[in-house]
Design an enzyme around this catalytic site. Sequence first.
Site, PDB file in Angstrom:
ATOM      1  N   LYS A 184       2.654 -19.427  -1.437  1.00 51.24           N
ATOM      2  CA  LYS A 184       3.684 -20.264  -0.799  1.00 51.24           C
ATOM      3  C   LYS A 184       3.363 -21.743  -0.990  1.00 51.24           C
ATOM      4  O   LYS A 184       4.221 -22.548  -1.353  1.00 51.24           O
ATOM      5  CB  LYS A 184       3.721 -19.875   0.687  1.00 51.24           C
ATOM      6  CG  LYS A 184       4.618 -20.678   1.576  1.00 51.24           C
ATOM      7  CD  LYS A 184       3.911 -21.674   2.467  1.00 51.24           C
ATOM      8  CE  LYS A 184       2.766 -21.234   3.311  1.00 51.24           C
ATOM      9  NZ  LYS A 184       2.154 -22.276   4.124  1.00 51.24           N
ATOM     10  N   LYS A 191      -0.907 -32.668   2.079  1.00 50.78           N
ATOM     11  CA  LYS A 191      -1.409 -31.285   2.040  1.00 50.78           C
ATOM     12  C   LYS A 191      -1.109 -30.659   0.670  1.00 50.78           C
ATOM     13  O   LYS A 191      -1.939 -29.917   0.128  1.00 50.78           O
ATOM     14  CB  LYS A 191      -0.752 -30.487   3.163  1.00 50.78           C
ATOM     15  CG  LYS A 191      -1.036 -29.012   3.144  1.00 50.78           C
ATOM     16  CD  LYS A 191      -2.444 -28.642   3.605  1.00 50.78           C
ATOM     17  CE  LYS A 191      -2.666 -27.141   3.436  1.00 50.78           C
ATOM     18  NZ  LYS A 191      -3.916 -26.662   3.972  1.00 50.78           N
TER      19      LYS A 191
HETATM   20  P1  NAP Z   1      -1.255 -15.914   9.738  1.00 50.54           P
HETATM   21  O1  NAP Z   1      -2.558 -15.463  10.255  1.00 50.54           O
HETATM   22  O2  NAP Z   1      -0.508 -15.075   8.756  1.00 50.54           O
HETATM   23  O3  NAP Z   1      -0.308 -16.180  11.020  1.00 50.54           O
HETATM   24  C1  NAP Z   1       1.028 -16.558  10.880  1.00 50.54           C
HETATM   25  C2  NAP Z   1       1.621 -16.766  12.259  1.00 50.54           C
HETATM   26  O4  NAP Z   1       3.001 -17.146  12.106  1.00 50.54           O
HETATM   27  C3  NAP Z   1       1.619 -15.503  13.118  1.00 50.54           C
HETATM   28  O5  NAP Z   1       1.426 -15.896  14.453  1.00 50.54           O
HETATM   29  C4  NAP Z   1       3.032 -14.960  12.900  1.00 50.54           C
HETATM   30  O6  NAP Z   1       3.488 -14.147  13.927  1.00 50.54           O
HETATM   31  C5  NAP Z   1       3.812 -16.258  12.855  1.00 50.54           C
HETATM   32  N1  NAP Z   1       5.108 -16.115  12.206  1.00 50.54           N
HETATM   33  C6  NAP Z   1       5.342 -15.937  10.870  1.00 50.54           C
HETATM   34  N2  NAP Z   1       6.659 -15.888  10.629  1.00 50.54           N
HETATM   35  C7  NAP Z   1       7.273 -16.042  11.832  1.00 50.54           C
HETATM   36  C8  NAP Z   1       8.632 -16.089  12.238  1.00 50.54           C
HETATM   37  N3  NAP Z   1       9.644 -15.979  11.349  1.00 50.54           N
HETATM   38  N4  NAP Z   1       8.887 -16.267  13.542  1.00 50.54           N
HETATM   39  C9  NAP Z   1       7.901 -16.369  14.436  1.00 50.54           C
HETATM   40  N5  NAP Z   1       6.589 -16.353  14.119  1.00 50.54           N
HETATM   41  C10 NAP Z   1       6.294 -16.187  12.834  1.00 50.54           C
HETATM   42  O7  NAP Z   1      -1.326 -17.364   9.090  1.00 50.54           O
HETATM   43  P2  NAP Z   1      -2.415 -18.531   9.316  1.00 50.54           P
HETATM   44  O8  NAP Z   1      -3.520 -18.328   8.352  1.00 50.54           O
HETATM   45  O9  NAP Z   1      -2.694 -18.694  10.768  1.00 50.54           O
HETATM   46  O10 NAP Z   1      -1.583 -19.790   8.749  1.00 50.54           O
HETATM   47  C11 NAP Z   1      -0.643 -20.519   9.531  1.00 50.54           C
HETATM   48  C12 NAP Z   1      -0.242 -21.773   8.766  1.00 50.54           C
HETATM   49  O11 NAP Z   1      -1.407 -22.571   8.546  1.00 50.54           O
HETATM   50  C13 NAP Z   1       0.378 -21.496   7.385  1.00 50.54           C
HETATM   51  O12 NAP Z   1       1.412 -22.413   7.109  1.00 50.54           O
HETATM   52  C14 NAP Z   1      -0.797 -21.707   6.454  1.00 50.54           C
HETATM   53  O13 NAP Z   1      -0.371 -22.085   5.137  1.00 50.54           O
HETATM   54  C15 NAP Z   1      -1.548 -22.819   7.153  1.00 50.54           C
HETATM   55  N6  NAP Z   1      -2.979 -22.903   6.846  1.00 50.54           N
HETATM   56  C16 NAP Z   1      -3.764 -21.776   6.854  1.00 50.54           C
HETATM   57  C17 NAP Z   1      -5.125 -21.890   6.557  1.00 50.54           C
HETATM   58  C18 NAP Z   1      -6.038 -20.682   6.530  1.00 50.54           C
HETATM   59  O14 NAP Z   1      -7.165 -20.803   6.014  1.00 50.54           O
HETATM   60  N7  NAP Z   1      -5.666 -19.543   7.088  1.00 50.54           N
HETATM   61  C19 NAP Z   1      -5.679 -23.150   6.250  1.00 50.54           C
HETATM   62  C20 NAP Z   1      -4.880 -24.261   6.292  1.00 50.54           C
HETATM   63  C21 NAP Z   1      -3.518 -24.127   6.593  1.00 50.54           C
HETATM   64  P3  NAP Z   1       3.111 -12.557  13.967  1.00 50.54           P
HETATM   65  O15 NAP Z   1       1.780 -12.487  14.634  1.00 50.54           O
HETATM   66  O16 NAP Z   1       4.201 -11.928  14.749  1.00 50.54           O
HETATM   67  O17 NAP Z   1       3.099 -12.083  12.541  1.00 50.54           O
END
Ligand code: NAP
Length: 291
Positions: A240, A172
Amino acid sequence: MSDRIGFIGLGIMGRPMAGHLVGAGYEVTVWNRTRSKMDELVRAGARPGSSPKDVATRSDITITMVADTPDVREVILGPGGVIEGVRRGSVVVDMSTISPVATREIAQELAARGAEMLDAPVSGGEKGAIEATLSIMVGGKPEVFERVLPVFRRLGRNIVHLGGIGAGQVTKACNQLVLSLTLVGVAEALTLARRAGVDPAKVRAALLGGFAQSRVLELHGQRMLDGNFEPGFRTRLYHKDMGIVMETGRATGVPLLGGGLAAQLYQAAMSRGLGEKDYSVLAQVIAELAG
Ligand code: NAP
């Protein structure tokens, strides 16, 4: 009987992914820090968990999809974490994008409780999560990969087992390195076209027919033209990821000159308060540099 699934982290990515597993008929227990985000899935048939520990207790395979390395540590190893609910034969699958080094440390702690771990970060973005067409890059024992494969098939298309624990996260990091530099190229090209008096939309269309064609040019190039920087993929998460890329380069002694450039541009975006915008907002930073 199929494995019972736990799903922790219902953000942009996690929510549609967990939804596919509920839709496929799995018994799914979900948990999210902001509890209101669980409601929609519970209405669709998921069971609400009271903590990561509770989710792991009620599941055979527990998936985590949270933001960053400290967050994965917290939900797995912290108080009330997954580690308190696992037992011999449990599998923890972290699909977040985090440090390969930390991944190996977490796997060791889980192994001491008899639980297996896979790292399985994804690419394909929100669209891939919604359409269940993600690319899934997996590290861990082959037999554990085989066990979880039917679950992965509900979430993505290009599912590759790359080696031992951490191999998925290394892959990744390579993906993010290529993507970031492509994005910088597209953003600079469209800025250059505009300043040189040529319609950037026509430039994008022309380039899509040649060797410069890419998904980044197609999707993010269009976002740049529209000035649509609603996430998508948040800039703070990409920032990040560039940290993980640079850390992996340092740990392995590989100079990453292009990666360093992209990492600094993401730093500039963060410094301008653009962390919650889509990562294609780099185009705005580059346009500002051009005055
Ligand atoms: P996001 O929408 O910001 O969601 C993050 C999630 O993590 C939320 O459910 C949040 O809870 C939870 N969270 C964060 N810190 C936490 C903690 N300390 N304890 C418990 N829960 C926590 O992010 P996302 O886009 O879904 O991305 C998730 C992962 O996938 C990341 O590692 C990202 O790099 C990866 N990713 C994302 C994409 C993309 O296009 N978005 C593509 C590939 C990979 P709350 O709801 O309470 O904030």
